[in-house]
Scaffold this motif. Structure first.
Motif, PDB file in Angstrom:
ATOM      1  N   ASP A 107       0.901  -1.069  -0.071  1.00 25.24           N
ATOM      2  CA  ASP A 107      -0.017  -0.056  -0.085  1.00 25.24           C
ATOM      3  C   ASP A 107       0.986   1.107   0.004  1.00 25.24           C
ATOM      4  O   ASP A 107       0.613   2.060   0.881  1.00 25.24           O
ATOM      5  CB  ASP A 107      -0.965   0.183   1.361  1.00 25.24           C
ATOM      6  CG  ASP A 107      -2.244  -0.804   1.029  1.00 25.24           C
ATOM      7  OD1 ASP A 107      -2.700  -1.380   2.017  1.00 25.24           O
ATOM      8  OD2 ASP A 107      -2.504  -1.247  -0.032  1.00 25.24           O
TER       9      ASP A 107
ATOM     10  N   ARG B 144      -8.863  -1.834   3.633  1.00 27.38           N
ATOM     11  CA  ARG B 144      -7.586  -1.952   4.039  1.00 27.38           C
ATOM     12  C   ARG B 144      -7.461  -2.330   5.534  1.00 27.38           C
ATOM     13  O   ARG B 144      -6.682  -2.977   6.154  1.00 27.38           O
ATOM     14  CB  ARG B 144      -6.548  -0.562   3.874  1.00 27.38           C
ATOM     15  CG  ARG B 144      -6.746  -0.272   2.469  1.00 27.38           C
ATOM     16  CD  ARG B 144      -5.682   1.062   2.463  1.00 27.38           C
ATOM     17  NE  ARG B 144      -5.780   1.576   1.080  1.00 27.38           N
ATOM     18  CZ  ARG B 144      -5.246   2.755   0.913  1.00 27.38           C
ATOM     19  NH1 ARG B 144      -4.616   3.569   1.622  1.00 27.38           N
ATOM     20  NH2 ARG B 144      -5.392   3.219  -0.595  1.00 27.38           N
TER      21      ARG B 144
ATOM     22  N   LYS C 122      -4.097  -3.887   6.609  1.00 26.52           N
ATOM     23  CA  LYS C 122      -3.142  -3.193   5.929  1.00 26.52           C
ATOM     24  C   LYS C 122      -3.076  -1.752   6.692  1.00 26.52           C
ATOM     25  O   LYS C 122      -4.045  -1.032   6.769  1.00 26.52           O
ATOM     26  CB  LYS C 122      -3.522  -2.996   4.740  1.00 26.52           C
ATOM     27  CG  LYS C 122      -3.304  -4.288   3.742  1.00 26.52           C
ATOM     28  CD  LYS C 122      -1.965  -4.789   3.574  1.00 26.52           C
ATOM     29  CE  LYS C 122      -2.088  -6.008   2.603  1.00 26.52           C
ATOM     30  NZ  LYS C 122      -0.676  -6.572   2.704  1.00 26.52           N
TER      31      LYS C 122
END
Length: 333
Positions: free
Chosen positions: A6, A64, A69
């Motif tokens: 990311d 996410r 993440k």
């Protein structure tokens, strides 16, 4: 974005997934009031495209978070949170959201700050702008957040006023979009034409949601809000008949009849709202939305709220993600 990393900007929203907020733009201490800082005092402070951008950001950040993440897009930034009215959902969602984005939230309750008492609101705005990168205020008078925004040199977010609750509308629209693609949906609001309703009316107009608002006489949406909705794309149908409102709808939305600060009107409002309670019979197989907290046994029965039709917990959870989308948008990352 990919599942492996990311660390680059998303092509749709331009979110910088590597964190950091240095865009080369002036910080709050470098600018003066009126110099272009974006505020969010009601839903129509965004354009249609910007509203969809915020919701898309919210969806991506939610995904996410669910994948574990990191998305520390506001690394090192601070959010000042002014609370005249207490709230579980508003405080926890903003504070948690800022932490997940890599920033820090500072809580300023009634004992910490007396907005407009002791010092003018404009002085609070100017001073707070020297300490934080974003400000959120949950107040009684809408004029207070307007004055904060007028004099602040950082983005000001309306966490709720007596006139509007736009952050709730962002969560509402995110919840609806997760279930109805392109907002192809019919919603019936049943209850008080209050601040939550008024912001939702604007959000519905901006997303072309088919909305019917059913209120008792004297409790309708303000004419000024209906005029703004018309300018945005359409006004809701209005009625005083709850059964007529829910007929053909996909979602039934309600809120408390007695808002904070209206306790002295309790007996009168309970009488005036007779027949507007959401029961399993009125709800049928439709989704149920409620901004919470609910007064079970008043605007909604326990059975309706506990039914499989209720999406209120997803709605509450989406406050977190919608506000994260909003804060990254206002911060320009």
């Amino acid at each position: 974005m990919t599942d492996d990393t990311d660390t680059h900007a998303d092509t749709d929203t331009g979110i910088d997934t590597d964190g950091g907020t240095d865009t080369g733009e002036p910080t709050g201490t470098d600018v003066v009031p009126g110099s272009g800082v974006r505020h969010f005092l009601d839903v129509d402070d965004l354009s249609r495209d910007e509203l969809h951008d915020v919701l898309t950001r919210a969806t991506e950040l939610k995904e996410r978070q669910q994948r574990g993440k990191l998305h520390r897009l506001l690394e090192g930034d601070s959010l000042g949170m002014i609370f005249e009215k207490p709230s579980t959902r508003t405080r926890v969602s903003f504070e948690t959201g800022m932490t997940q984005l890599g920033g820090h939230a500072v809580f300023l309750g009634p004992d910490d700050i007396h907005l407009g008492h002791g010092e003018p609101v404009k002085d609070t705005a100017r001073a707070l702008s020297r300490y934080v990168d974003l400000a959120m205020a949950r107040t009684f008078d809408h004029s207070d957040v307007e004055e904060l925004a007028e004099y602040a040199t950082v983005p000001v977010i309306n966490g709720l006023t007596d006139d509007a609750h736009p952050c709730q509308t962002l969560a509402d629209l995110l919840t609806i979009r997760e279930r109805f693609e392109n907002f192809d949906v019919s919603v019936a609001w049943v209850g008080d034409g209050n601040n939550v309703c008024q912001s939702f009316v604007l959000g519905a107009a901006m997303t072309d949601i088919d909305l019917t608002v059913a209120t008792p006489g004297g409790y309708g949406v303000a004419d000024e809000v209906l005029d703004r909705a018309a300018e945005l794309g359409g006004t809701p149908e209005t009625t005083h008949d709850p059964e007529a409102a829910v007929d053909g709808s996909d979602i039934v939305y309600t809120d408390v009849w007695i808002s904070m600060g209206q306790e002295e009107k309790r007996a009168t409002k309970l009488e005036d709202f007779d027949g507007f309670q959401i029961t399993p019979e009125l709800l049928g197989d439709r989704h149920l939305m409620h901004c919470l907290p609910a007064h079970r046994g008043e605007e909604v029965t326990d059975a309706a709220l506990e039914s499989e039709n209720a999406v209120v917990w997803d709605q509450a959870g989406n406050r977190l993600h919608a506000q994260k989308g909003l804060m990254t948008f206002l911060s320009g990352v």
